[in-house]
Design a protein around this motif. Structure first.
Motif, PDB file in Angstrom:
ATOM      1  N   SER A   1       0.834  -1.201   0.000  1.00  0.00           N
ATOM      2  CA  SER A   1       0.000   0.000   0.000  1.00  0.00           C
ATOM      3  C   SER A   1       0.866   1.248   0.000  1.00  0.00           C
ATOM      4  O   SER A   1       2.071   1.192   0.216  1.00  0.00           O
ATOM      5  CB  SER A   1      -0.927   0.008   1.217  1.00  0.00           C
ATOM      6  OG  SER A   1      -0.193   0.281   2.392  1.00  0.00           O
ATOM      7  N   LYS A   2       0.218   2.379  -0.232  1.00  0.00           N
ATOM      8  CA  LYS A   2       0.899   3.668  -0.223  1.00  0.00           C
ATOM      9  C   LYS A   2       0.953   4.239   1.191  1.00  0.00           C
ATOM     10  O   LYS A   2       1.761   5.093   1.487  1.00  0.00           O
ATOM     11  CB  LYS A   2       0.100   4.622  -1.120  1.00  0.00           C
ATOM     12  CG  LYS A   2       0.830   5.869  -1.512  1.00  0.00           C
ATOM     13  CD  LYS A   2      -0.058   6.685  -2.439  1.00  0.00           C
ATOM     14  CE  LYS A   2       0.379   8.131  -2.513  1.00  0.00           C
ATOM     15  NZ  LYS A   2      -0.692   8.958  -3.077  1.00  0.00           N
ATOM     16  N   ALA A   3       0.066   3.765   2.050  1.00  0.00           N
ATOM     17  CA  ALA A   3      -0.006   4.315   3.400  1.00  0.00           C
ATOM     18  C   ALA A   3      -0.629   3.299   4.338  1.00  0.00           C
ATOM     19  O   ALA A   3      -1.305   2.361   3.897  1.00  0.00           O
ATOM     20  CB  ALA A   3      -0.855   5.592   3.398  1.00  0.00           C
ATOM     21  N   VAL A   4      -0.368   3.481   5.619  1.00  0.00           N
ATOM     22  CA  VAL A   4      -1.109   2.775   6.660  1.00  0.00           C
ATOM     23  C   VAL A   4      -1.941   3.825   7.359  1.00  0.00           C
ATOM     24  O   VAL A   4      -1.413   4.855   7.795  1.00  0.00           O
ATOM     25  CB  VAL A   4      -0.159   2.086   7.654  1.00  0.00           C
ATOM     26  CG1 VAL A   4      -0.919   1.577   8.866  1.00  0.00           C
ATOM     27  CG2 VAL A   4       0.592   0.963   6.967  1.00  0.00           C
ATOM     28  N   SER A   5      -3.254   3.619   7.432  1.00  0.00           N
ATOM     29  CA  SER A   5      -4.124   4.584   8.088  1.00  0.00           C
ATOM     30  C   SER A   5      -5.371   3.894   8.600  1.00  0.00           C
ATOM     31  O   SER A   5      -6.010   3.123   7.883  1.00  0.00           O
ATOM     32  CB  SER A   5      -4.527   5.697   7.105  1.00  0.00           C
ATOM     33  OG  SER A   5      -5.587   6.449   7.647  1.00  0.00           O
ATOM     34  N   ALA A   6      -5.729   4.191   9.846  1.00  0.00           N
ATOM     35  CA  ALA A   6      -6.943   3.613  10.425  1.00  0.00           C
ATOM     36  C   ALA A   6      -8.203   4.353   9.985  1.00  0.00           C
ATOM     37  O   ALA A   6      -9.318   3.942  10.299  1.00  0.00           O
ATOM     38  CB  ALA A   6      -6.844   3.631  11.948  1.00  0.00           C
ATOM     39  N   GLN A   7      -8.030   5.447   9.254  1.00  0.00           N
ATOM     40  CA  GLN A   7      -9.175   6.266   8.842  1.00  0.00           C
ATOM     41  C   GLN A   7     -10.129   5.457   7.950  1.00  0.00           C
ATOM     42  O   GLN A   7      -9.713   4.892   6.948  1.00  0.00           O
ATOM     43  CB  GLN A   7      -8.663   7.479   8.062  1.00  0.00           C
ATOM     44  CG  GLN A   7      -9.744   8.432   7.584  1.00  0.00           C
ATOM     45  CD  GLN A   7     -10.372   9.228   8.716  1.00  0.00           C
ATOM     46  OE1 GLN A   7      -9.674   9.618   9.638  1.00  0.00           O
ATOM     47  NE2 GLN A   7     -11.674   9.430   8.664  1.00  0.00           N
ATOM     48  N   GLY A   8     -11.409   5.440   8.301  1.00  0.00           N
ATOM     49  CA  GLY A   8     -12.384   4.663   7.557  1.00  0.00           C
ATOM     50  C   GLY A   8     -12.922   5.364   6.316  1.00  0.00           C
ATOM     51  O   GLY A   8     -12.642   6.543   6.079  1.00  0.00           O
TER      52      GLY A   8
END
Lengths: 229, 229, 229, 229, 229, 229
Positions: free
Chosen positions: C130-137
């Motif tokens: 992935s391009k990023a790790v983010s918990a944002q839904g």
């Protein structure tokens, strides 16, 4: 004025402890998708998950003096949360400060700046979420404040708020909301557990969540490869 | 002119070896907070720590020809240090070059550009600090130089200088300074070891470093939560 | 129009499986240094290597509805490849979707956006680039398309194309080229294996690749340290 | 809950207007170096300077519906301040919305996301400070809130707070502090004006600020070039 | 040790002045493509072009005290060149320091950090090349050094070296090389002027530079659109 | 194989010219929000707006040889569109190449890499959209291709496609779609013109677009400041 607020009310220890099984993504969803710190806050090693009460520090750029002041304000189960007053990736924190925090039962550090001694911290098992890794040292010349509200990585954090951090990042839950968010997290997790079983068994989300009708209404078209458009 | 300087004086092998126990943060402090490479120089896998003499390479963008030339100039205990003449994240280095360097006893690579074959390098235990991971290959058309002074990730590095690298990043110690920096590193580490014990036992940095008086002079105010401002 | 193309031709399963021993760098070289996705596509945990047929998804920013639609189009051995229509680091994907994909035999996910539940995915062994790790839904409001050609991280990907991903990144091989690229990969690997043995034994690339003459022609100068310039 | 708060108290118009001569750097200093938005908030064209009361908008990623709602809440002299709930560079704002805001006497826009129609906005003289320029459009599917406290580019902003923006960036002054900060800005500017004259005449800051003694105490050494060290 | 070296030898004023007609790209080519500062060093307003002798400053993060010290070391025609000891985007420099430098005849500033008062500097016509624009202020607590060799934006700069800066960026020419680089710049410019005329008249670079044969040798193939491959 | 395709079909000149009044944002909307190049493609000076047919170039990193080949393939009204095969910010393009292109009637350059001689290009009025400004030069060693399909800044571009570029960025319209997109752009612009008048007169978008009912349905709540929640 440089201020240290002592003994702010904290999210109760047993309440914080009850968050242990829940990840950042779950807690973030459970409080209505608020409170997530910026995605550049990354763990210095994988696999840690912590929950605890925030001791907050507002700190000048490239000056870590106030971290020594903050240590004294920490009690078992706390998480130190640090934001510089202007952006700075300097290495504010290393294994000596971690040793001191660990001796007081602090669970970890969240710092919107740099961290160093990463190998030693991993060995100690003292987790840090930071914006950068940098061996660059700091000076001890200028004061800051402890246990005032701060903005860290885009979120407002009050002393005593609940912090949850894992491989996905860091989320803050305002102290007054913690009990309700715990309930939501439990409900969400229970719901997800049952969903997980059905998905594991091969059922489709399209059916479990009854999405097919709404997709059709919105105009989704299925076409077999090679059929005319 | 494209130049290969052969047999430059190197930091003595036993002196380099004596740095083995010290991390980048310690060495950086021990030489007065100079010599740290930019924080974007990251290890391709965690846990490696190396110290050795620099063989330097100035190399054109997206062209790794000179790395083959440089291999021949390396001897046991060296660290290859590579900087492109203009910024470039291409994958200059992979497992074949690493095999060749390892056969000569080279300890690792520091490259302000891209690296590839990361899984193989981790398996071989050949550590690399790079600016990027990229499978993109290079050409072999344009010359560069070996063992001239280079600027790598913001630091001036002469051939034969001491390089120390670990999870915190990379630091260069000029060859003439290495013996003195080793003494300072030892002194610093000894001092930190005693501090670490006291901190572990629960003493506070505020007291160990006698900070309370100076903090008060600067005007730090303590206030119990809830008391009037 | 939002479209789901069903049953596109895929690179044959046995052909995809034959790529298992080859890394991204090898495959990228074997097809003439084309097809490499941008270097910001990083694995969420180290050590995974997969090869399989692409199921492609074009998806709106911060809306993961179409991932649920895409799951149904996946079969054993596929790799889901997802690109948003405008840049977005939101966490589109977590452990529930992974459970559903794993139940269908999908090998992994490539997404030019954010991923969450990283700890759970690592535990499940479901690899993601992935391009990023983010918990944002995300929301579920707007349609996209499945199995249309997409551009993901700078590369054109058709449904059914071969995807190879490992610690170095991600490469796409157009379906019609896969057999030839496999041959080239094998030849390249065989050639490298023999080179690797010679390098391990201490032979120099300068000699193995017969570079000395061309270097001299280009004007490379060797000079002993301390000799006049 | 999605909420529009109507008629929040605003920093008085004449107070805001009194800030017109002062730049962001002056105001930021005058309130003790707080309130500065992140440096990535850049004007879309040079030369604009505005001061006014904030109308705040919390808005979903890639969805600009609430901007239309916010327009109605704006009055003459306001500045619209917009933050997405997750990071997003999409072009939320263009010349039609600017026309509508300008018709109401709004002074400009501060948006932690993307802006488009830059040429038209420059021609209209409607200034925008944004994180990005992007022609990418948004949807209108999901609600947000107007005139609630938001965090924009790292600063907490309440509706009605004073915003000052110029080529240096954007600063927020909490409404209750505005009168005091105005006094400080005036005092600071007056002091700087006299300093400016003396510096222009060739006097040195070293003398004006009486720095020489303290520099010597700290150990500053002057040495003529070529003299021994 | 914090050191101010006074009266270092400078590139002669008339030699520096002779560089006035040449841009950064020309000078960079004329000295063999070396000396270019990193591309993130950008002018705060377009259209300025300066050449002069470097007064160098090594400065702590977020502390601009030494800039006041450096002013006294500047003479007419100098360019102040500043690098922090660790990366920092704080606004070290504004219109008061510029007024003081302008009063001494200094031509501009190159700073690998932040600058503020951009509108005022543009109005004064005092050009700055910086890494960032930020209104964030600095402290005055820690010493640095003036007129020692520094690394700024990836290049080694000695006091007295020639600096050339324009819309393309910044290049340093070592003092001893300046006369030769001037000759090369003139020759290059003369050569380009004649080329420019021929290109303007419609001649092709392919013919002027006699590239066709070498392109054919390398295997370039021309094919009319629609002809078989 | 390195290939130059000559005389590919181009979007007709009069059709391209008809796009002159429309900005990138309008054209992007008019073709269904597709075709926008990444937002890091920025004009080197403000205020230019061009439309024309793409001549495409695939070019190696840090090697601008093929630009000379491409010039010959350009005719009046074309726009040169260049993408390197691996990411590279080197300054591929300057005023000599621009002079040659201008002599052939080329309207501008779009390059996913670096550009130099910015001051001269601005003076000439030759607009460039690039990823970087850099004076760093390139070599001429390796071939590429002209007028093959390329991916530039995330979009697939065929030779002869329509390119529109302005202060908002760059959009590509596939040649076969250009006529329809022109119609849509005109319709959109006409519609916006009428909206613009109504907005200018003070009507609200909420009413013009009849949004109030749907907002209420979604649950938007209005509350007067100070009223209970």
């Amino acid at each position: 004025m440089s201020l240290v607020i002592t003994d702010p009310p904290r999210v109760p220890a047993e309440l914080a402890a009850a968050f242990a099984p829940f990840g950042v993504a779950t807690v973030h969803e459970a409080q209505g998708r608020t409170g997530l710190l910026a995605a550049y806050m990354r763990p210095i090693y994988p696999g840690a998950r912590i929950a605890g009460a925030a001791v907050t520090v507002s700190i000048p750029p490239a000056d870590n003096w106030m971290l020594h002041v903050a240590v004294e304000q920490c009690t078992a189960g706390d998480i130190l949360v640090v934001a510089p007053t202007s952006p700075c990736d300097t290495g504010y924190f290393g294994d000596l400060l971690a040793t001191s925090l660990a001796a007081r039962g602090v669970r970890g550090l969240v710092i919107e700046a740099g961290c160093r001694d990463v190998a030693e911290l991993r060995e100690m098992g003292f987790p840090v979420w930071s914006k950068a890794v940098s061996a660059q040292g700091t000076v001890k010349e200028t004061l800051g404040s402890v246990n005032i509200p701060i903005i860290c990585a885009g979120q407002l954090i009050h002393p005593g708020d609940l912090i949850v951090a894992d491989d996905d990042g860091v989320v803050v839950v305002p102290r007054p909301a913690a009990a309700a968010v715990l309930e939501n997290s439990r409900a969400r997790e229970a719901n997800e557990a049952s969903k997980r079983e059905r998905l594991k068994a091969g059922e489709l989300g399209l059916d479990i969540y009854k999405m097919r009708e709404r997709l059709a209404e919105k105009g989704l078209v299925y076409r077999r490869h090679g059929d005319a458009g």
